[in-house]
Structures are given as structure tokens and as C-alpha cells.
Write an enzyme that holds these catalytic residues in place. Structure first.
Site, short mmCIF file in Angstrom:
data_model
loop_
_atom_site.label_atom_id
_atom_site.label_comp_id
_atom_site.label_asym_id
_atom_site.label_seq_id
_atom_site.Cartn_x
_atom_site.Cartn_y
_atom_site.Cartn_z
N GLY A 217 58.67 -1.16 43.08
CA GLY A 217 58.62 -0.34 41.88
C GLY A 217 58.65 -1.16 40.89
O GLY A 217 58.73 -0.58 39.53
N GLU A 258 61.15 -2.01 48.85
CA GLU A 258 60.84 -3.19 48.75
C GLU A 258 59.99 -3.75 48.42
O GLU A 258 59.48 -3.75 47.95
CB GLU A 258 59.27 -2.36 50.09
CG GLU A 258 59.72 -1.95 51.25
CD GLU A 258 58.61 -0.91 51.78
OE1 GLU A 258 57.63 -0.81 51.09
OE2 GLU A 258 58.35 -0.72 52.81
N PRO A 259 60.95 -4.69 47.14
CA PRO A 259 61.21 -5.25 46.08
C PRO A 259 59.65 -6.67 46.69
O PRO A 259 60.01 -7.12 47.41
CB PRO A 259 62.47 -6.01 46.27
CG PRO A 259 63.06 -6.18 46.99
CD PRO A 259 62.97 -4.99 47.85
N CYS A 327 32.14 -19.99 36.59
CA CYS A 327 30.78 -19.41 35.90
C CYS A 327 31.00 -17.96 36.09
O CYS A 327 29.90 -17.22 37.18
CB CYS A 327 29.44 -19.94 37.04
SG CYS A 327 27.70 -19.67 35.77
N TYR A 355 50.96 -12.71 43.82
CA TYR A 355 50.01 -12.33 43.48
C TYR A 355 48.93 -13.13 42.67
O TYR A 355 47.70 -12.76 41.92
CB TYR A 355 49.64 -10.53 42.49
CG TYR A 355 50.31 -9.70 43.79
CD1 TYR A 355 50.33 -8.90 44.63
CD2 TYR A 355 51.66 -9.32 43.23
CE1 TYR A 355 51.09 -8.62 45.86
CE2 TYR A 355 52.27 -7.80 43.34
CZ TYR A 355 52.03 -8.02 45.24
OH TYR A 355 53.00 -6.72 45.57
#
Length: 399
Positions: A217, A258-259, A327, A355
Site C-alpha cells: 500500500g 509486499e511492495p 472505438c 499495471y
């Protein structure tokens, strides 16, 4: 890595292309390891970016690996991570996927009562596990990426502790770790301390506990004035909280984090080309040779990416709305100040390492972009740009 390097990469490899700067990843990892007690372990959250070269590089820095699918586990093993350095935290999978991970001898993290009971009834105490707890902490950020609140699908509610204990007692489960994760936009470091206190309280119910995993986080800044997690201050506060607890309880745990985004986001630069400048009665659009099929985050959860014109960095600033070639409505930025954009100019999206490619698709039958790793002053192609044949490779023609 400089903007001149990016221009050369665009010229050599074309656009759209994701570029990752190794030095940035290294700097962020070392910032974490120097901020926390030396016994703290960091598990890179692979879902942020799984290119095998990135995994190998992060492994060589000394990190462990956090995986959310069995294929991420397999990628981690292929990249050279040993099984004891891989944590598997799936969500909404059946027991078969967990059993496959057991066969690979990685750490297993279970996040719902149903699987906990199935696992316990079948394996008892023969394979130690982690239990993922939902602490009911709302950590802030976009609601679509917040995972620790009461309405989240992730984890077993802290209010179901008695149920967990009943399963442990009836099946002889061996729980060696407790896990929580509240999301990826924690602005207030005290949220971690609040979660840690919850974990300390829960620890009293788990006599075989060895590890406490606080997830991640750590917030990264996306635009000027953005807050970021002060990891140095957080590290000192966490170290004191752990020391105080260990002194009072005489119990010792290894702390894990957990980076994911924190390690790779700022390393990433997404290069695109301006296709058209379209002026309407309402605005001036910059239409680029990409869309949310390549970078979905702005449309998915309103993420902000600085967009700069590498081809005309000293041009006069003008107001543009940057859109893609899909589109569907795929707007990257509304009414954004950018140095004057001309058709054919190369633009860069900053903070695109996490991501970006991972969530890309072939929507509109568009091809996925290339990936480049900038390492030791040299650009290396680490994923070729897709070609038309890639759209058909898994299709079976029956007509």
C-alpha cells in the site's frame, strides 16, 4: 534514463512501447531495505509487472515474490526464485490450484473459510499455511483498489476469528503466518501501525505463528504535490512497535511486506505517437496511437499520469484532451496543459510501470505493445511488439 534515451528508444523500437528503468527499481528497493529492520523481508507483488526480465532483476536485488495466481508462481520459479521465497495468495480459486502450489512447495496463504475447511480436512497439519485477515480498515484511494474494508471480497473478517479457531482445532491446521493487505494508496503511515496492532492482538490466538505479512500500500506520487508514503518514518515506527510488542509478549515474528507498484511504477514510461490533432467547438483533442487496450488505468479507476511531449519540450503550453484510438471512450487526460503537440510527436506517460502492460488486451483487435528494459545505459527489447498472426495463434477455424 533521460528523455533523450526515450526518444532514441521510440526511434529504434517504435511506438507504443513500455520502457522500464532498472536504476529506478533498484533505488526504490534499496530505499525500502534501508528504512526497515534488517530482518524484514520484502516480497515483490508480481501482479504489478511480470515480464520475466523484471522478475529476474528484482530477484537479483534480493527480494522475495508475492504471487496471486499459479502461473505467477511458475513464472517466479522460472525466473530463479526458490520456493521458500514465494508466497502464493490466491483469491476465489478452488482447492486444486492451491494443491498445485503445494506441489511446488511455496508458502500458501488462504483467504476464506470454505477453502480453509477443505484444506484442513484433507491435509491437517502436514503443510503449514498463512491465513489472510480482512482487518476492516479503509485505507483510502480509489474504492476499486481498496481491499481491506468491510465490503471487500479479500480475506477472512477479523470478526470470524472464532470460526477460524474452530477450523484449526477440528482439523489440526498449522498456521505459521498471518496476512493482511488494505490497498495500494495508503497516504497515512499510521494505517500500517493500526493494522499491525490488529495483527498483534490476533497473534495471541495462533501459537505456531512465525510470520506477520502486512501486505503493501506504499503510495507513489503521480503528480506534483502528491503525497507519498514516508517509508523511512514508517520503518522507524514499525520497528519500535514490533520491539515493544516482543518485549511485552516474549514472542518474535518475522515481518513481511509486499511492495509492487512502489517498486516498478516510477520506473515505467509509456511512449506513444500523436496521430491527429482534432479541434472541435468544445476542445482540442490529441489522438494517439494507443488506447485503454494498452493503458486502462485512467478509464478503470481514474489514475493520473503526467503526459509530456518529448518531441517539442520547449513549445508553448496549450490545453488538450488526450484520447486513444479505441472505438469506445478512452480518455487519458482532460483539459491537460502540454507543450504544443503536433501530429507525429512522441508523447510519454510517466509512472506507467505498474499495471500498464499487465492489464493490456487485444480489444478492437489491436496489437499489444513492445516492452524495453533500460539496463546499464543500454536499451534491451524484452518483449516484441505483437503481429497480426498473434491474434489468430490460439484460434481454431471450423469453417
Amino acid at each position: 534514463m533521460t528523455d533523450k534515451n526515450l526518444i532514441k528508444i521510440a526511434e529504434e523500437f517504435g511506438t507504443p512501447t513500455y520502457v522500464y528503468d532498472a536504476e529506478s527499481i533498484k533505488n526504490h528497493y534499496e530505499k525500502l531495505t534501508s528504512s526497515f529492520h534488517k530482518s524484514t523481508r520484502f516480497f515483490y507483488a508480481a501482479k504489478a509487472l511480470t515480464n520475466i526480465n523484471i522478475l529476474k532483476y528484482i530477484k537479483n536485488l534480493g527480494a522475495s515474490l508475492d504471487c496471486v495466481s499459479i502461473n505467477e508462481v511458475k513464472l517466479g520459479l522460472k525466473a530463479g526464485f526458490t520456493s521458500d521465497k514465494i508466497l502464493f495468495t490466491p483469491n476465489c480459486v478452488d482447492l486444486r490450484e492451491i494443491e498445485e502450489a503445494m506441489g511446488l512447495k511455496v508458502h500458501i496463504n488462504i483467504d476464506n473459510i470454505s477453502i480453509l475447511e477443505q484444506f484442513g480436512n484433507k491435509y491437517g497439519n502436514t503443510y503449514p499455511i498463512f491465513v489472510r485477515i480482512n482487518p476492516h480498515i479503509y485505507a483510502g484511494g480509489n474504492h476499486k483498489i481498496s481491499t481491506g474494508h468491510i465490503d471487500s471480497k479479500f480475506g477472512i473478517s477479523i470478526h470470524q476469528l472464532r470460526h477460524i479457531e474452530r477450523v484449526m482445532k477440528s482439523t489440526n491446521l498449522l498456521v505459521e503466518g498471518l496476512h493482511m493487505h488494505t490497498g495500494s494508496e495508503i497516504k497515512d503511515a499510521d494505517v500500517f501501525l493500526q493494522g499491525l496492532e490488529i495483527m498483534f492482538e490476533l497473534a495471541e490466538h495462533f501459537p505456531d505463528l512465525k510470520y506477520i505479512d502486512m501486505g503493501s500500500g506504499f503510495k507513489v506520487p503521480y503528480q506534483e504535490g502528491d503525497m507519498e508514503t514516508d517509508v523511512k518514518t514508517l520503518g522507524k515506527k514499525v520497528e519500535k512497535a514490533v520491539a515493544d510488542y516482543q518485549k511485552e509478549s516474549s514472542r518474535k515474528f518475522q515481518l513481511w511486506f509486499e511492495p509492487g507498484k512502489y517498486l516498478v511504477s516510477e520506473s515505467g514510461h509509456f511512449l506513444v505517437k500523436s496521430n491527429v490533432i482534432k479541434q472541435t467547438t468544445a476542445t482540442v483533442f490529441v489522438g494517439i496511437n494507443s488506447g485503454f487496450n494498452h493503458l486502462i488505468r485512467p478509464m478503470f479507476y481514474d489514475s493520473y499520469h503526467i503526459i509530456e511531449n518529448l518531441s517539442n519540450p520547449k513549445g508553448p503550453e496549450r490545453i488538450y484532451t488526450v484520447v486513444g484510438n479505441i472505438c469506445e471512450t478512452d480518455t487519458f487526460a482532460w483539459d491537460r496543459k502540454i507543450n504544443e503537440v503536433r501530429e507525429g510527436d512522441i508523447l510519454v506517460f510517466r509512472n506507467a510501470g505498474a499495471y500498464g502492460f499487465e492489464m493490456s488486451s487485444n480489444f478492437n483487435s489491436r496489437l499489444k505493445p513492445a516492452e524495453v528494459f533500460f539496463l546499464d545505459g543500454k536499451a534491451h527489447l524484452i518483449r516484441r511488439r505483437e503481429e497480426f498472426e498473434d491474434l489468430l495463434k490460439n484460434q481454431i477455424e471450423v469453417l
